[in-house]
Scaffold this motif. Sequence first.
Motif, mmCIF file in Angstrom:
data_model
loop_
_atom_site.group_PDB
_atom_site.id
_atom_site.type_symbol
_atom_site.label_atom_id
_atom_site.label_comp_id
_atom_site.label_asym_id
_atom_site.label_seq_id
_atom_site.Cartn_x
_atom_site.Cartn_y
_atom_site.Cartn_z
ATOM 1 N N ASN A 29 32.459 46.006 3.785
ATOM 2 C CA ASN A 29 31.175 45.910 3.074
ATOM 3 C C ASN A 29 30.422 44.634 3.435
ATOM 4 O O ASN A 29 29.509 44.235 2.731
ATOM 5 N N LYS A 30 30.804 44.011 4.563
ATOM 6 C CA LYS A 30 30.139 42.788 5.026
ATOM 7 C C LYS A 30 28.862 43.152 5.769
ATOM 8 O O LYS A 30 28.846 44.079 6.588
ATOM 9 N N LEU A 31 27.782 42.436 5.496
ATOM 10 C CA LEU A 31 26.512 42.669 6.159
ATOM 11 C C LEU A 31 26.504 42.025 7.537
ATOM 12 O O LEU A 31 27.027 40.919 7.712
ATOM 13 N N ASP A 32 25.890 42.719 8.518
ATOM 14 C CA ASP A 32 25.743 42.145 9.851
ATOM 15 C C ASP A 32 24.438 41.343 9.902
ATOM 16 O O ASP A 32 23.723 41.238 8.907
ATOM 17 N N ASN A 33 24.135 40.758 11.063
ATOM 18 C CA ASN A 33 22.953 39.901 11.188
ATOM 19 C C ASN A 33 21.676 40.587 10.723
ATOM 20 O O ASN A 33 20.871 39.999 10.007
ATOM 21 N N THR A 102 23.807 33.465 11.789
ATOM 22 C CA THR A 102 24.473 33.483 13.094
ATOM 23 C C THR A 102 25.825 34.168 12.937
ATOM 24 O O THR A 102 26.561 33.874 11.992
ATOM 25 N N ASP A 103 26.137 35.051 13.868
ATOM 26 C CA ASP A 103 27.457 35.701 13.899
ATOM 27 C C ASP A 103 27.828 36.340 12.560
ATOM 28 O O ASP A 103 28.941 36.166 12.064
ATOM 29 N N ASN A 104 26.903 37.072 11.955
ATOM 30 C CA ASN A 104 27.114 37.801 10.693
ATOM 31 C C ASN A 104 27.446 36.875 9.524
ATOM 32 O O ASN A 104 28.113 37.275 8.566
ATOM 33 N N GLU A 105 26.979 35.629 9.587
ATOM 34 C CA GLU A 105 27.167 34.662 8.511
ATOM 35 C C GLU A 105 25.846 33.963 8.238
ATOM 36 O O GLU A 105 24.995 33.847 9.118
ATOM 37 N N VAL A 106 25.684 33.487 7.019
ATOM 38 C CA VAL A 106 24.512 32.693 6.667
ATOM 39 C C VAL A 106 24.993 31.284 6.349
ATOM 40 O O VAL A 106 25.987 31.095 5.655
ATOM 41 N N THR A 107 24.287 30.300 6.912
ATOM 42 C CA THR A 107 24.651 28.899 6.712
ATOM 43 C C THR A 107 23.510 28.181 6.012
ATOM 44 O O THR A 107 22.343 28.329 6.379
ATOM 45 N N TYR A 108 23.876 27.406 4.986
ATOM 46 C CA TYR A 108 22.911 26.639 4.201
ATOM 47 C C TYR A 108 23.121 25.148 4.434
ATOM 48 O O TYR A 108 24.247 24.663 4.416
ATOM 49 N N GLY A 117 25.901 19.901 2.934
ATOM 50 C CA GLY A 117 26.103 21.101 3.720
ATOM 51 C C GLY A 117 26.687 20.703 5.049
ATOM 52 O O GLY A 117 26.966 19.535 5.283
ATOM 53 N N PRO A 118 26.907 21.607 5.940
ATOM 54 C CA PRO A 118 26.558 23.018 5.800
ATOM 55 C C PRO A 118 27.588 23.789 4.981
ATOM 56 O O PRO A 118 28.750 23.408 4.898
ATOM 57 N N TYR A 119 27.093 24.869 4.362
ATOM 58 C CA TYR A 119 27.931 25.820 3.643
ATOM 59 C C TYR A 119 27.719 27.169 4.308
ATOM 60 O O TYR A 119 26.584 27.627 4.431
ATOM 61 N N THR A 120 28.795 27.809 4.739
ATOM 62 C CA THR A 120 28.691 29.066 5.463
ATOM 63 C C THR A 120 29.362 30.185 4.681
ATOM 64 O O THR A 120 30.459 30.014 4.156
ATOM 65 N N TYR A 121 28.668 31.333 4.624
ATOM 66 C CA TYR A 121 29.137 32.481 3.852
ATOM 67 C C TYR A 121 28.936 33.770 4.636
ATOM 68 O O TYR A 121 28.053 33.867 5.486
ATOM 69 N N THR A 122 29.728 34.768 4.296
ATOM 70 C CA THR A 122 29.420 36.143 4.659
ATOM 71 C C THR A 122 28.829 36.766 3.400
ATOM 72 O O THR A 122 29.117 36.325 2.286
#
Length: 158
Positions: A29-33, A102-108, A117-122
Amino acid sequence: MLKFYLYGAIVLGAALSTNALAIDCLDSNKLDNTALGHALLGNTVCVGSSGNWEAQEEHRPGDELWDYHSGPDSANLPTPPPIINDPDSRDPTDRLGTWTITDNEVTYNYTSVHDSGPYTYTLHNDGSLTLYKFCAAGSGTDTEVTILTGTGAGCTPP
């Protein structure tokens, strides 16, 4: 016996309709880019619950991340007027930092008051229209959120 099945169906239906089931951090259920972009760009991520929002983050174009707080200055002037030089006397919208996909992840990266930061999540979704889960890609906390369409109105549902 039929009453037992009917009662079970009602209870299950109620649980599903109130979103009582948590969203898991599964690859399925992970979202892609592309889906990440659709879910976030031009929308507001609401952390917490209605009337008790912990964060209202607007994902604006150009990878700009803004905190809605209580809205624009013109809509937030308290009565009586604010005390001069009291930054807490108003709660205007302000820029927090940036967000990138980037690479199916969002970085804040929080570059405003937080400077962290940075904080990276799927980002995960189980088919709900507004409920999502940010899953920490490294260390951090998994967080269930509501994503509302648009910016400029905060986390008040339409």
